[in-house]
Scaffold this active site. Sequence first.
Site, PDB file in Angstrom:
ATOM      1  N   ILE A 122       0.939  -1.376   0.213  1.00 25.00           N
ATOM      2  CA  ILE A 122      -0.064  -0.107   0.014  1.00 25.00           C
ATOM      3  C   ILE A 122       1.011   1.231   0.042  1.00 25.00           C
ATOM      4  O   ILE A 122       0.504   2.133  -0.573  1.00 25.00           O
ATOM      5  CB  ILE A 122      -1.124  -0.011   0.901  1.00 25.00           C
ATOM      6  CG1 ILE A 122      -2.137   0.974   0.766  1.00 25.00           C
ATOM      7  CG2 ILE A 122      -0.386   0.141   2.542  1.00 25.00           C
ATOM      8  CD1 ILE A 122      -3.460   0.485   1.697  1.00 25.00           C
ATOM      9  N   CYS A 123       2.057   1.062   0.341  1.00 23.56           N
ATOM     10  CA  CYS A 123       2.894   2.158   0.493  1.00 23.56           C
ATOM     11  C   CYS A 123       3.573   2.512  -0.882  1.00 23.56           C
ATOM     12  O   CYS A 123       3.647   3.720  -1.081  1.00 23.56           O
ATOM     13  CB  CYS A 123       4.133   2.111   1.523  1.00 23.56           C
ATOM     14  SG  CYS A 123       4.348   0.595   1.989  1.00 23.56           S
ATOM     15  N   THR A 124       3.473   1.568  -1.496  1.00 28.64           N
ATOM     16  CA  THR A 124       3.960   1.816  -2.898  1.00 28.64           C
ATOM     17  C   THR A 124       3.039   2.638  -3.778  1.00 28.64           C
ATOM     18  O   THR A 124       3.200   3.479  -4.399  1.00 28.64           O
ATOM     19  CB  THR A 124       4.448   0.487  -3.610  1.00 28.64           C
ATOM     20  OG1 THR A 124       5.438  -0.335  -3.045  1.00 28.64           O
ATOM     21  CG2 THR A 124       4.989   0.527  -5.104  1.00 28.64           C
TER      22      THR A 124
END
Lengths: 433, 179
Positions: free
Chosen positions: A215-217
């Site tokens: 999700i951070c990507t």
Amino acid sequence: MMAAAVAVNGTASSSDWDGRYYHVDQILDRPGPRTDPSFLAGDEVKEFLREKCKILVIGAGGLGCEILANLALSGFKDIHVIDMDTIDISNLNRQFLFRPKDVGNSKAIVAAEFIMNRVPGVKVTPYFGKIQDKDEDYYMQFNLIICGLDSVEARRWINATLVNMVDPENPESLKPLIDGGTEGFKGQARVILPTVTSCYECSLDMLNKPTAFPICTIANTPRLPEHCIEWASVLEWPRVHGEKKMDTDNPEHISWLYQIALARAKEFKIEGVTYSLTQGVVKNIIPAIASTNAIIAASCCNEAFKIATSSAAYLNNYFMLIGTDSVYSYTFEHEKRQDCPVCGGESLDITVNKEWTVDRLIEVLVERQDIQVKKPSLSAPGKQIYFQAPPQLEEATRPNLEKKVSELVPDGGEITVTATTLPFNLSLRVKYI
Amino acid sequence: MIKIWSMKKNEDQAAKKKPKTSAAQIRVQKDLTELDLPSTMKTHFPDPADLLNFTLTITPDEGMYKGGSFLFTFKINANYPHEPPKVKCEQKIYHPNVDLAGNVCLNILREDWKPVLNLNSVMVGLQYLFLEPNADDPLNKEAAEELKRNREQFIYNVKSSMRGGTIKGEKYDIVIKEQ
Ligand SMILES: [Zn+2]
């Protein structure tokens, strides 16, 4: 022989003409060196296949079209088909029973009509709806079930239903399930004999999980068009629409996601976001390849034919095809899992005194040497009886300890027992005295 | 038709009929009743009859988030454990791995989820985020950069945000545990 078959193409007639099954009969007229000893060559097996055997096909999509055609051409004549979908223009490249005029109509109905027009004497009964609409009585009428589905959820449902249907008093209740699945160049076909072999649930951890990006990507360092689409669907949709659920079948919703993803892609100079990719990513569509479908469907239908006729040894029990790096196939026996929540675990008939409280039942269970259970948690379908943890649920179910088991569970009813000491779950069938 | 029934009779496990409880339900029952949580984590079920929707409160007793009380919602669907539970932070908190909408960056909640993992692993993973916030997987970029650049300042920001302070124009929720 071939000429005769060709000549009647397109004209439905219920009578079999001379030599219609010339090739298939080579197999059914005489046993081979490895034929099952119970195989009775000749008219009886032919009559069973062509007059009596009732087979259900679940799914009339990429695999389903192939399966229906193969079954009809190998002599199955009473075929039922279920599919809840309607035909989309993008299906036409591989779902060869459908034509442009059929777009928007039920896959099951159109496929059934096509097969009946094309293969004389075959009756295909369609159902346009969900497998969950049907009950055990419906599934009980079939000799065999073949699944060509792309949904894990639907497969888990039919698998659990067929395992649950097995009645120890009734041999007819055990329905062989042949399951086919494809993903690009990969595919698998397997034979599931509910409660006898490993089931679909047993192998759940073998599935390729849907690709999920960190999700951070997605949030910070998108590099792929897929990252932009996931950003739109995972982060932006709930932020903008709150509780409103995203419907992946709603073109307006897909258009919204597409626009948001496109803007995001521009910002990060990423190319390749298209409407169809957006649809593919959010619906988790894996590219379907017609030829992989054909191989897997053929394998499923061969197994159906062998099981229905016992003319040859059937698959035990998992055939895997990997076409991504050259061609590799592997057949092995997938083992039943003891801790499978559907077919595994232990089942126990237990005699319970009508006056016993839940507390007393737990004591009895703990004392039993054959199950070795400590601190069991109990539930009946749809309701908790007593949970050891977490604290709030323990407290909420504690009053049940004083209640009589017979007030909570009907005679013949089921209790699901789990405990840290059990690697699997235990299912109790209660009989009162 | 092949005679499967005879094979069945030879099986050492007797024929059995399974309960109507779904596989997901059984797994959730097993996961929940076997939760082994430290005193810093507590579950709450708004409707105790509904095992698929609940909250988790984490009250770290060490690290820079000590003294806070962090609320997460868990939503489990019928495809569990094929799919992971959906977890969201219900407060606006200053944390490198949690965005302002409550999305959490924890690998086992997405790309590294496997059916052999369970609710306990997810909860332990969440608690770990408060002990060791990870600047390499940022969801709140500001917070992650601060953590990398100046740890002292980051800790100061954490404390301030937990009291409802404003950092770089963002006002955070008060999450100080009531004593
Ligand atoms: Zn199983």
